[in-house]
Design an enzyme around this catalytic site. Structure first.
Site, PDB file in Angstrom:
ATOM      1  CE  LYS A  12       8.758  -2.945  -0.655  1.00 47.93           C
ATOM      2  NZ  LYS A  12       9.197  -4.006  -1.585  1.00 47.93           N
ATOM      3  NE  ARG A  58      10.442  -8.916  -6.935  1.00 51.09           N
ATOM      4  CZ  ARG A  58      10.387  -8.665  -5.632  1.00 51.09           C
ATOM      5  NH1 ARG A  58       9.279  -8.921  -4.963  1.00 51.09           N
ATOM      6  NH2 ARG A  58      11.427  -8.174  -4.992  1.00 51.09           N
ATOM      7  CE1 TYR A  73     -25.781  -5.619   3.310  1.00 47.42           C
ATOM      8  CE2 TYR A  73     -23.492  -5.407   4.027  1.00 47.42           C
ATOM      9  CZ  TYR A  73     -24.666  -4.827   3.549  1.00 47.42           C
ATOM     10  OH  TYR A  73     -24.711  -3.483   3.319  1.00 47.42           O
ATOM     11  CG  MET A 119     -17.237  -0.336   2.255  1.00 51.18           C
ATOM     12  SD  MET A 119     -18.008   0.661   0.961  1.00 51.18           S
ATOM     13  CE  MET A 119     -18.152  -0.554  -0.360  1.00 51.18           C
TER      14      MET A 119
END
Length: 824
Positions: free
Chosen positions: A491, A591, A719, A768
């Protein structure tokens, strides 16, 4: 300093470890270092560094032990230095002397191909009944053989070593080192043909390993080998007994018949060793040949057929050295550019056939050099091989292969005289949605083709070591034993590693189930050619049609989802075969899953719908990775068994039962039941921390230094001016940011990045697409590769830096990060 010169290559030492690579030092005070001067390296350059590390015994070569080195070592009063004509010969002589003190059967393996596989499989098959010492990996060279044989100890009852040569007279040096008592000659092929005058001479040279063996096992179908054994070896070794095997027409001592079925093969033996039949999951000709060598040896050695068959069922695949990369135009590239003999190509084509990502198969092949065959003979053989492997497109590069174009009966062919012509004239847009195997001799510079075809991305790459993944899988297999099934969790893009590629490897290793979170993940695997059963953990009613279409098995965890499934089944029962289901019981995770109060309803519903088949019943331990939760884990297990037994009694048949995850396999092996679910452990993270050393790091995240600038104390970086410099600094900007998965929490000195051996802190905020680090104390240059996580910076340590878990880091690696897959 004790300085001893000897012209006889003989040395005497009490060292326990032989060291030939200065980078591999582990126990310096117990090691003796052999300084070897080769074409591309000189061990004499590292004497001082080794002395500083604690090594006190050295073997140096007279020609390389210069006045400068003599001066540097003059003050080493506590060191012993042996001066010899050849360090390699001295190494061999030392080990040969040690070998003479041990009286045990030793198997010597020689041949062109299959040596390492036969050795590894013999070790795996024999280890249950004897104590084996063997060559590590493919240690079969002039250095590798003595390093392997040195490991013989009193407790060993069988030695298994391989020997490889590339030119004349090499084997005569290895025979005294190994001193085999039993020989196995695997086969003969074109590898290293250019080092010998003829194929027969190469056989003769390899036979030198067996001049004193009492028995030699070989395949009689190889007539050249059979002839040279009788003409050359027997007159030299008058005590020799041979044990040959082959097809019925060969006249061998043991007749062997191979029969292939869909997913297995049988080997039927008759003759001198009796009548036997064995089954294996390995179906290709090379594997069956290698396995037969093992079987013949073991039967003759006294192993029962039953013991051998049990061992065959447990055989683990032997790694291959190949590289799988994403390419342009939805292609995948298998980069095997510099291994271009026929047998190597056959192995690479087999690897190609194991990949399920694409149906179209392309081979880019250069002229095969130094094979000793005429072009017609050679490329007729190549053509047959391509036909057998169902290659749909051949791109031939080189004058010789181009001249034989008429021999190839392939759906599409293109030929070019050289690599520049191919790069200039080939319409690359026409090559799409294909698996591309690239194999070329070194003079053809096929790395240029790899660069042209691989997917363009920025400098950040996640390298996936498929051999490490295989190692980890085998570790967990050893924990649960051969009778327990394994569901591998793929997964979340196989925990960030690449679901299709990982699933292909797992399918090759014959895991029993794959697990995914959502239906679209299972659909992607099916579209990549994966045929294994797949459990979908969070199946929704909207995705039921996909489950049916792609034969995906849903996890059923609540009354609502089961009711929806029953309605769907009743609607589609006549027109389609309905997938089996997996029932999840909530024993404490709270869950998903049926709680105890749901069982009566669940059982009544199952009885009312007997056409619905249950594949498995499972639950999930809440705290398997922590000892503080042991009592609760035990309580969960008991609750699960109670619920599963009630359900099975109502069903009237047994199902697969499973409750363990990766951590549970290590801490609660007694709870293994019928199947275990292997997740993060497969990817190299042992969640309990108890046996991390047994796992290998699967993923290595790398990036590059885009720019280095030199700033003064008092300036700021990044930044919001968050990075304050309190010293004059060299600041490197890296091509990775939070969009690639490098978490913003790692900024401002929290994160550390490996730069050429130095851990360098981040400075300022993570951007980023970029990250800045302080490389003031490192040897760093623009364009250098740096490690975000891997062996040098374990992902576990990286996770600790921001108080998270490795799962989050792995699954957070962005899609734009290129994945490259390796097999050694």
């Amino acid at each position: 300093m004790n300085l001893t010169a000897t012209s006889f290559q003989t040395i005497s030492t009490n060292a326990a470890y032989l060291l030939t690579d200065s980078r591999q030092i582990s126990f310096p005070k117990q090691s003796i270092f052999f300084a070897i001067k080769g074409e591309r390296h000189d061990g004499h350059q590292f004497l001082s560094a080794l002395y500083a590390s604690g090594v006190r015994e050295f073997v140096v070569e007279e020609a390389s032990f210069t006045e400068k080195l003599r001066s540097e070592t003059a003050d080493w009063e506590d060191a012993k230095i042996w001066i010899v004509p050849s360090s390699i010969k001295a190494l061999q002589a030392l080990v040969a002397e040690k070998r003479r003190h041990f009286n045990l059967p030793v198997v010597g393996i020689a041949g062109s191909n299959g040596k390492t596989i036969v050795k590894e499989w013999l070790v795996q098959l024999a280890a249950a009944q004897v104590t084996v010492v063997a060559s590590p990996k493919s240690y079969n060279s002039q250095i590798g053989v003595p390093l392997s044989v040195w490991n013989i100890a009193n407790e060993h009852t069988l030695g298994i070593f391989e020997a490889g040569i590339s030119k004349s007279h090499e084997m005569e040096y290895l025979q005294p080192v190994m001193q085999p008592t039993i020989g196995v000659f695997t086969n003969i092929g074109p590898a290293h043909d250019d080092g010998f005058k003829s194929r027969k001479q190469k056989i003769t040279e390899k036979l030198r390993l067996f001049t004193k063996v009492r028995k030699l096992i070989y395949r009689k179908d190889y007539t050249e080998i059979d002839e040279e054994i009788n003409l050359i070896l027997r007159p030299v070794n008058t005590f020799l007994k041979t044990l040959s095997w082959g097809k019925a027409a060969s006249g061998a001592d043991v007749t062997v018949l191979f029969q292939n079925e869909k997913s297995k093969a049988s080997l039927t033996l008759s003759g001198k060793l009796g009548d036997h039949k064995f089954e294996t999951g390995f179906t290709d000709e090379a594997s069956l040949e290698n396995l037969t060598h093992c079987i013949v040896f073991l039967l003759d050695f006294g192993f029962s057929a039953t013991t051998i068959q049990e061992g065959i069922r447990l055989l683990k695949p032997v790694s291959m050295r190949l590289e799988l990369k994403e390419g342009i135009n939805h292609n995948y590239i298998i980069d095997d550019a510099y291994n271009n003999d026929i047998n190597g190509m056959s192995m690479a084509l087999n690897f190609l056939s194991q990949q399920e990502q694409r149906q179209k198969k392309t081979l880019i092949l250069s002229d095969l050099l130094q094979t000793g065959q005429t072009p017609v003979e050679l490329y007729t053989m190549v053509s047959k091989l391509l036909d057998e492997k169902m290659i749909t497109h051949l791109i031939g590069i080189g004058p010789e292969i181009s001249s034989q174009a008429a021999l190839f009966d392939v759906e599409r062919t293109d030929f070019f005289p050289d690599t520049p012509a191919f790069l200039r004239d080939f319409p690359f847009g026409s090559l799409s949605d294909s698996l591309i195997l690239i194999k070329g001799a070194r003079p053809f510079s096929f790395e240029k083709i790899v660069q042209r075809l691989q997917q363009k991305a920025h400098g950040t790459v996640l390298e996936i070591n498929l051999d490490a993944l295989s190692n980890n899988l085998n570790f967990y297999k050893s924990k649960v034993g051969p009778q327990t099934r394994i569901m591998a969790m793929v997964k979340a893009f196989a925990y960030g590693s690449g679901s299709g590629e990982v699933a292909s490897l797992l399918q090759f290793h014959r895991v029993n189930y794959l697990g995914v979170a959502y239906a679209d993940e299972g659909v992607a695997l099916r579209q990549s050619g994966i045929t294994l059963p797949i459990m979908v953990m969070n199946a929704t009613a909207q995705a039921f049609d996909l489950l049916l279409q792609y034969e995906l098995e849903p996890e059923i965890y609540s009354r609502r989802i089961f009711t929806d499934w029953i309605s769907f089944v009743n609607k589609n029962r006549i027109t389609a075969e309905i997938p089996k289901i997996h029932l999840k019981l909530d024993t404490g995770m709270h869950r998903l899953g049926f709680i105890k109060d749901d069982l009566e309803w669940l059982i009544d519903t199952l009885k009312a719908n007997p056409g619905i088949q249950v594949a498995s019943i499972f639950s999930h331990l809440v705290g398997a990775d922590e000892g503080v939760h042991n009592a609760f884990s035990k309580q969960q297990y008991a609750l699960f068994l109670e619920g599963a037994e009630r359900i099975e009694e109502a069903l009237g048949y047994e199902t697969i039962k499973h409750i363990l995850n990766s951590a549970g396999i290590v801490r609660f092996p007694e709870y293994k039941l019928d199947m275990v679910r292997l997740g993060i452990g497969l990817y190299g993270v042992e969640a309990t921390g108890q046996e991390q050393q047994a796992l290998q790091s699967v993923g290595t995240l790398k990036t590059v230094i885009s720019q280095i600038k030199y700033l003064s104390a008092g300036e700021t970086v990044g930044y919001s001016r968050r990075g304050h410099l309190d010293h004059d600094a060299a600041i490197a900007t890296l091509a990775i940011g939070y969009a690639d998965g490098y978490d913003r929490g790692l900024g401002n000195g929290v994160g550390k990045i490996w730069v050429n051996g130095t851990l360098c802190p981040t400075i300022g905020n993570i951007c980023m697409d970029m990250t800045m680090i302080d490389v003031t104390g490192a040897n760093a240059n623009e364009g250098d590769e740096v490690i975000i996580f891997g062996k040098e910076m374990p992902i576990i340590e990286l996770a600790k830096q921001i108080n998270t878990i490795p799962y989050e880091i792995l699954t957070g690696i962005g899609d734009r990060v290129k994945r490259v897959f390796f097999k050694e």
